[in-house]
Enzyme design. Structure first.
Site, PDB file in Angstrom:
ATOM      1  N   ALA A  83       0.838  -1.205   0.000  1.00  0.00           N
ATOM      2  CA  ALA A  83       0.000   0.000   0.000  1.00  0.00           C
ATOM      3  C   ALA A  83       0.868   1.248   0.000  1.00  0.00           C
ATOM      4  CB  ALA A  83      -0.928  -0.016   1.212  1.00  0.00           C
ATOM      5  N   CYS A 119      -4.404  -8.213   5.337  1.00  0.00           N
ATOM      6  CA  CYS A 119      -4.045  -6.889   5.858  1.00  0.00           C
ATOM      7  C   CYS A 119      -4.300  -6.819   7.364  1.00  0.00           C
ATOM      8  CB  CYS A 119      -4.832  -5.788   5.131  1.00  0.00           C
ATOM      9  SG  CYS A 119      -4.375  -4.160   5.763  1.00  0.00           S
ATOM     10  N   ASN A 141       5.573 -16.247   0.646  1.00  0.00           N
ATOM     11  CA  ASN A 141       5.913 -14.839   0.892  1.00  0.00           C
ATOM     12  C   ASN A 141       6.361 -14.651   2.339  1.00  0.00           C
ATOM     13  OD1 ASN A 141       4.054 -12.046   1.873  1.00  0.00           O
ATOM     14  ND2 ASN A 141       5.848 -11.815   0.576  1.00  0.00           N
TER      15      ASN A 141
HETATM   16  C1  LIG Z   1       4.055  -0.832   3.927  1.00  0.00           C
HETATM   17  C2  LIG Z   1       3.412  -2.133   3.571  1.00  0.00           C
HETATM   18  C3  LIG Z   1       2.249  -2.142   2.825  1.00  0.00           C
HETATM   19  C4  LIG Z   1       1.634  -3.361   2.492  1.00  0.00           C
HETATM   20  N1  LIG Z   1       0.495  -3.341   1.737  1.00  0.00           N
HETATM   21  C5  LIG Z   1      -0.096  -4.534   1.378  1.00  0.00           C
HETATM   22  C6  LIG Z   1      -1.251  -4.563   0.541  1.00  0.00           C
HETATM   23  O1  LIG Z   1      -1.777  -3.521   0.086  1.00  0.00           O
HETATM   24  N2  LIG Z   1      -1.788  -5.784   0.257  1.00  0.00           N
HETATM   25  C7  LIG Z   1      -1.233  -6.962   0.731  1.00  0.00           C
HETATM   26  O2  LIG Z   1      -1.747  -8.050   0.448  1.00  0.00           O
HETATM   27  N3  LIG Z   1      -0.123  -6.956   1.486  1.00  0.00           N
HETATM   28  C8  LIG Z   1       0.454  -5.777   1.804  1.00  0.00           C
HETATM   29  N4  LIG Z   1       1.610  -5.789   2.548  1.00  0.00           N
HETATM   30  C9  LIG Z   1       2.250  -7.081   2.890  1.00  0.00           C
HETATM   31  C10 LIG Z   1       3.301  -7.492   1.852  1.00  0.00           C
HETATM   32  O3  LIG Z   1       2.723  -7.723   0.587  1.00  0.00           O
HETATM   33  C11 LIG Z   1       4.031  -8.781   2.295  1.00  0.00           C
HETATM   34  O4  LIG Z   1       3.076  -9.779   2.473  1.00  0.00           O
HETATM   35  C12 LIG Z   1       4.827  -8.597   3.588  1.00  0.00           C
HETATM   36  O5  LIG Z   1       5.538  -7.369   3.604  1.00  0.00           O
HETATM   37  C13 LIG Z   1       5.798  -9.748   3.795  1.00  0.00           C
HETATM   38  O6  LIG Z   1       6.717  -9.836   2.718  1.00  0.00           O
HETATM   39  P1  LIG Z   1       8.260  -9.325   2.842  1.00  0.00           P
HETATM   40  O7  LIG Z   1       8.837 -10.018   4.043  1.00  0.00           O
HETATM   41  O8  LIG Z   1       8.877  -9.716   1.538  1.00  0.00           O
HETATM   42  O9  LIG Z   1       8.209  -7.852   3.065  1.00  0.00           O
HETATM   43  C14 LIG Z   1       2.208  -4.586   2.917  1.00  0.00           C
HETATM   44  C15 LIG Z   1       3.396  -4.570   3.662  1.00  0.00           C
HETATM   45  C16 LIG Z   1       3.999  -3.366   4.003  1.00  0.00           C
HETATM   46  C17 LIG Z   1       5.282  -3.396   4.807  1.00  0.00           C
END
Ligand SMILES: Cc1cc2nc3c(=O)[nH]c(=O)nc-3n(C[C@H](O)[C@H](O)[C@H](O)COP(=O)(O)O)c2cc1C
Length: 320
Positions: free
Chosen positions: A18, A100, A200
């Site tokens: 987001a 979320c 993920n």
């Molecule tokens: C700032 C931020 C915004 C996110 N917005 C969304 C979103 O809009 N939809 C969603 O499914 N996950 C959202 N996530 C989760 C990420 O898609 C992901 O699942 C999570 O960060 C874990 O992956 P990573 O360890 O590679 O960061 C968001 C995460 C962060 C940190």
């Protein structure tokens, strides 16, 4: 790999973020061979109200495919309507947000709160699936909290109701984004559904990606935070997994040139004023690891024009 009828050139994807995965960021990640990307989450209800900003979030440029549109909500018929709008906006996939953690989403029964009601998850998937002709996926978490770890149950219900792939973030809602990502739960989901499973959580380099693939046997991976200020991560991972080649990160100068290109593109889409304000966080991420980064990242927080950004880049280069 395939998601439903959609064939993808790589199984390494950009995750939805987001406020971050806008058109410009998705384009730059795809130029570094991210196999698939998604918009940030869009409220299905807001779409049914005709909310202009929500429609803007769904814009996908011609050179930004394949791209999914992620929707959130908790009413099957509203989600179905939202999905129809997303399909009209040229989405290649509809992804349903079931992860979320934000109070303004989860406290309204949406996002991660859906996992407390697996039957409703199934109803939403069925309604969305029936409303569109494109593949439908769900993005779930490990569970809501330590007492409610039910990713396997939710994944099975979603698959039975027509989900074409399951994306699993191996953390509970309670954990938000901290603590360990649980690879075991991703492995368990993979072993319990026949549709593709995308792992993920905490993939940040070749080693962590290799572990995600080999430990969970997942079909694809999604990278979120490690792509911030580093869209080339997709090229590094793809070269390794597709060709067995280890390539280095870009040089500092190249990184700054990539940053400039990215920020110019944001400004093209959003206008210079709004574009620069929204680019400050990206500048700060790109500048990580540079000599004098702390001060430069501070400066990045005050940049108000493209010209100022170029001056900052010159200053940064002089110091390296
Ligand atoms: C700032 C931020 C915004 C996110 N917005 C969304 C979103 O809009 N939809 C969603 O499914 N996950 C959202 N996530 C989760 C990420 O898609 C992901 O699942 C999570 O960060 C874990 O992956 P990573 O360890 O590679 O960061 C968001 C995460 C962060 C940190």
């Amino acid at each position: 790999m395939k998601i439903g009828s959609l064939s993808l050139s790589s199984n390494i994807f950009l995750a939805p973020l987001a406020g971050i995965t806008d058109k410009a960021f998705r384009e730059i990640c795809q130029s570094y061979s991210a196999g698939y990307c998604e918009t940030e989450m869009v409220s299905a209800k807001a779409l049914t109200f005709g909310d202009k900003k929500s429609f803007e979030l769904m814009e996908i440029s011609d050179n930004n495919h394949p791209c999914g549109i992620q929707i959130f909500g908790n009413e099957p018929d509203i989600m179905a309507q939202g999905a129809k709008f997303a399909e009209k906006y040229n989405a290649d996939v509809i992804d349903i947000n079931m992860g979320c953690p934000a109070p303004k989403v989860a406290n309204n029964g949406c996002g991660s709160a859906l996992m407390k009601n697996p039957k409703l998850c199934g109803e939403i998937v069925r309604a969305v699936k029936g409303a569109v002709d494109i593949p439908v996926t769900v993005k779930i978490r490990k569970g809501f909290d330590d007492e409610n770890i039910n990713a396997v149950e939710v994944a099975k219900i979603c698959a039975e109701n027509g989900a074409d792939a399951i994306i699993v973030h191996g953390r509970t809602r309670q954990q938000y984004y901290s603590g360990q990502c649980d690879l075991d739960i991703i492995k368990q989901v993979k072993n319990s559904v026949s549709v593709p499973v995308i792992g993920n959580g905490d993939v940040k380099d070749i080693k962590s990606a290799e572990k995600m693939f080999s430990y969970t046997n997942c079909d694809g991976i999604m990278v979120a935070r490690a792509a911030l200020g580093a869209p080339w991560i997709f090229k590094i991972l793809n070269e390794y997994f597709q060709n067995g080649i280890i390539i280095q990160e870009p040089s500092k100068e190249d990184k700054l040139n990539i940053m400039i290109k990215h920020i110019e593109q944001i400004c093209k889409y959003k206008g210079e004023h709004m574009g620069i304000l929204q680019s400050r966080k990206h500048m700060s991420w790109y500048l990580k690891g540079f000599k004098g980064a702390a001060a430069f990242r501070n400066d990045a927080g005050r940049v108000t024009s493209l010209e100022e950004m170029h001056r900052l880049v010159e200053k940064v280069l002089e110091k390296q």
